[in-house]
Every structure is written in C-alpha cells, then in structure tokens.
Design an enzyme around this catalytic site. Sequence first.
Site, short mmCIF file in Angstrom:
data_model
loop_
_atom_site.label_atom_id
_atom_site.label_comp_id
_atom_site.label_asym_id
_atom_site.label_seq_id
_atom_site.Cartn_x
_atom_site.Cartn_y
_atom_site.Cartn_z
N GLY A 16 71.03 85.09 43.10
CA GLY A 16 71.00 84.50 41.75
C GLY A 16 70.31 83.16 41.74
O GLY A 16 70.77 82.21 41.09
N ASN A 23 75.62 83.00 45.61
CA ASN A 23 75.69 82.13 44.43
C ASN A 23 75.75 82.92 43.12
O ASN A 23 76.31 82.43 42.14
CB ASN A 23 74.47 81.20 44.44
CG ASN A 23 74.25 80.53 43.11
OD1 ASN A 23 74.90 79.55 42.77
ND2 ASN A 23 73.32 81.07 42.30
N SER A 50 84.64 78.27 42.59
CA SER A 50 84.75 77.33 41.45
C SER A 50 86.10 76.63 41.54
O SER A 50 87.05 77.18 42.11
CB SER A 50 84.68 78.14 40.14
OG SER A 50 85.16 77.36 39.07
N TYR A 102 87.58 85.34 35.36
CA TYR A 102 86.68 84.49 36.17
C TYR A 102 87.48 83.77 37.26
O TYR A 102 87.09 83.80 38.43
CB TYR A 102 85.99 83.49 35.26
CG TYR A 102 85.02 82.54 35.97
CD1 TYR A 102 83.79 83.00 36.41
CD2 TYR A 102 85.36 81.20 36.18
CE1 TYR A 102 82.91 82.13 37.04
CE2 TYR A 102 84.49 80.33 36.80
CZ TYR A 102 83.26 80.80 37.24
OH TYR A 102 82.38 79.94 37.87
N LYS A 158 87.06 84.13 41.33
CA LYS A 158 86.69 82.99 42.17
C LYS A 158 87.79 82.67 43.19
O LYS A 158 87.51 82.17 44.29
CB LYS A 158 86.37 81.77 41.29
CG LYS A 158 85.09 81.96 40.48
CD LYS A 158 83.89 82.19 41.39
CE LYS A 158 82.57 82.29 40.67
NZ LYS A 158 81.43 82.49 41.57
N ILE A 199 79.42 71.76 36.19
CA ILE A 199 78.04 71.45 36.57
C ILE A 199 77.12 71.84 35.40
O ILE A 199 77.30 72.91 34.80
CB ILE A 199 77.62 72.24 37.84
CG1 ILE A 199 78.63 72.02 38.99
CG2 ILE A 199 76.19 71.88 38.27
CD1 ILE A 199 78.75 70.61 39.51
P1 NAD Z 1 73.67 80.56 35.94
O1 NAD Z 1 74.10 81.55 34.93
O2 NAD Z 1 72.63 79.56 35.61
O3 NAD Z 1 73.24 81.28 37.30
C1 NAD Z 1 73.82 82.45 37.77
C2 NAD Z 1 72.71 83.33 38.28
O4 NAD Z 1 73.27 84.54 38.81
C3 NAD Z 1 71.76 83.74 37.14
O5 NAD Z 1 70.42 83.49 37.54
C4 NAD Z 1 72.02 85.22 36.99
O6 NAD Z 1 70.91 85.95 36.55
C5 NAD Z 1 72.44 85.60 38.41
N1 NAD Z 1 73.13 86.88 38.45
C6 NAD Z 1 74.11 87.31 37.61
N2 NAD Z 1 74.45 88.57 37.91
C7 NAD Z 1 73.66 88.95 38.96
C8 NAD Z 1 73.54 90.15 39.71
N3 NAD Z 1 74.30 91.22 39.43
N4 NAD Z 1 72.65 90.18 40.73
C9 NAD Z 1 71.88 89.11 41.02
N5 NAD Z 1 71.93 87.95 40.33
C10 NAD Z 1 72.82 87.88 39.31
O7 NAD Z 1 75.01 79.82 36.37
P2 NAD Z 1 75.28 78.67 37.44
O8 NAD Z 1 76.11 77.67 36.76
O9 NAD Z 1 74.05 78.26 38.14
O10 NAD Z 1 76.24 79.47 38.45
C11 NAD Z 1 75.95 79.69 39.82
C12 NAD Z 1 77.26 79.91 40.56
O11 NAD Z 1 78.06 78.72 40.49
C13 NAD Z 1 78.12 81.03 39.97
O12 NAD Z 1 78.72 81.77 41.00
C14 NAD Z 1 79.16 80.26 39.18
O13 NAD Z 1 80.34 80.99 39.03
C15 NAD Z 1 79.35 79.02 40.05
N6 NAD Z 1 79.90 77.86 39.36
C16 NAD Z 1 79.26 77.27 38.31
C17 NAD Z 1 79.84 76.15 37.70
C18 NAD Z 1 79.19 75.43 36.54
O14 NAD Z 1 79.83 74.56 35.95
N7 NAD Z 1 77.95 75.70 36.19
C19 NAD Z 1 81.05 75.65 38.17
C20 NAD Z 1 81.68 76.28 39.24
C21 NAD Z 1 81.08 77.37 39.83
#
Ligand code: NAD
Length: 245
Positions: A9, A87, A140, A153, A157, A186
């Site tokens: 991702g 990720n 997370s 979610y 996690k 984030i």
């Molecule tokens: P985002 O939505 O920008 O990125 C997630 C990516 O995963 C996207 O590019 C999406 O297309 C890809 N994805 C989804 N399903 C997929 C699949 N089946 N196969 C391949 N790729 C796939 O979100 P983000 O904030 O960059 O999140 C990245 C990671 O960080 C996630 O695991 C999320 O749970 C975790 N996270 C994010 C936050 C936040 O506040 N943004 C906080 C804690 C954890």
Amino acid sequence: MNKTAIITGAAKGIGRAIAREFAMSGYNVCINYNTSEKEAKELCEELKKKGCNIIIFKADVTNRKEVDKMIDYVLGTYGKVDVLINNAGISEYKLFIDITQEEIQRMLNVNIVGVFNTTQAVLQKSMISRKDGTIINISSIWGMVGASLEVAYSTSKAAIIGMSKALAKELAPSNITVNVVAPGAISTDMLGALSKEDLKVLTEEIPLGKIGAVEDVAATVKFLASYEARYITGQVISPNGGLVI
Ligand code: NAD
C-alpha cells in the site's frame, strides 16, 4: 547497500513516505499498490530520477496468488527480500451496530489476512532459508487502546499486535525480527473521514500539540529496519505525539 524492502500500500500516505525514506537511503524498493496505479507510477518515476532502485507491483494483499507473483517478481529482480513492511490497510468510521457483515469481512481481510499473506510468502520464499529478515507491521494506537466508532478497525489492529508478538517468538531462532509500529493520528487520506471540528478536538488532546506527519512514521520504521535495532523484536513502537502513553 544491497538490501531490498517491500512496502505494501505504498502509493499514498504513510506507505509512500516509507518507500521514499527507504529508497533515498539506498534500499532496493518494491512499491506495492492495488488501485492507486497513477500515484505508484509517479512515485516510481520521481525516485528513479533521483537514482533510486525502484519497482512497482500491483497486487491486492488479500489475494495470495497475486502476493506470490509479487514476491517472485521481487526475487527475480533483486534476489532476496530483507525487509517487509505491511502498511496496506483500510478504516471505517461507523457505529458497531451499523457495520455490515461485508464491511467486517473486508476489514479483517485487508488488515489481517493481507498481512498473513505477504508475511507467509516472504518467509517461505526468502527469509527462512536465508535465516535473515525484518518484518514491520503497521498497526495503530487504536489497536492498543480501542476507538469508539472504529470497533472493527481497532480489532484488526489489535490482532496485528498479537500476531507480531507470537511470530517474533516463532521466528527469533531464524534470526528474523518482527515489530509493530502503531502510529497515532497522522495526516493522510485516512483522517479525511474526520470533520474539521473532530480534527481540532483530536489535536488538542495530543500532548505535542499537532497531528503527526507521514515522515514521523517513516523515520520509526526505518530505525526498526536498521542494524542499530538488531536486538529489538516483538515490540510495539508508537509515534503518537504522546496521545497514548
Ligand atoms: P491511506 O489510505 O493513505 O493508505 C493506505 C494504502 O493501502 C492505500 O494506498 C490503499 O490503496 C492501500 N490498500 C488498501 N487495501 C489494499 C489492498 N487490498 N492491497 C494493497 N493495498 C491496499 O492510509 P494511511 O493513513 O497512509 O494508512 C497506512 C497504514 O497506517 C494503514 O495500515 C493504517 O491503518 C495505518 N495507520 C494510519 C493512521 C493515520 O492516522 N493515518 C494512524 C494509525 C495507523
């Protein structure tokens, strides 16, 4: 450096920042994407212009056949996989009583089964036989303390933390480390579901007084993949500005 990292991702958000950080540090990088082809290609071109070794590969992490093809492609290109960063993930803001069976299944599929698929594939195809490797799973803070409106979610996690701790014990004799990075809030598309007012309230709750940047998470991941982190396994590190202590 002759090390190879796969980031799932990685076309957008946190994964994109991790891919950039690793590529600029000299890793061979495979940017995995599923739907965000345009963004993946743009990032690939940008990093190639800077002299980085980059490939991109479309694979839905929930599909084991596609994941296997991706790992084979990476092995065919770079010969080994040193670091896997799980990720890819999805989120959903909904009352638990309103979430559908399909939404629950999708969440568990992407956020848990997806991690199982990529992890098992790199272990079977590269890391176990080489007795070397680093796996970093993105969880997370909500997997640590739970979030209202994010029961599925938070469940997914929390599962990643349990999985990583168990796997760290199982893989330590093979010299493979498994750790978790559990970010706080984030600034990415994932926070897009929150209203301006919600974001303001959230920011006020963060002791360091600001929403985190994708680079904050990438720096933590890079440290866990480094030689300096060689004695760390089965741990959860949470770049969260003090939101969860
Ligand atoms: P985002 O939505 O920008 O990125 C997630 C990516 O995963 C996207 O590019 C999406 O297309 C890809 N994805 C989804 N399903 C997929 C699949 N089946 N196969 C391949 N790729 C796939 O979100 P983000 O904030 O960059 O999140 C990245 C990671 O960080 C996630 O695991 C999320 O749970 C975790 N996270 C994010 C936050 C936040 O506040 N943004 C906080 C804690 C954890």
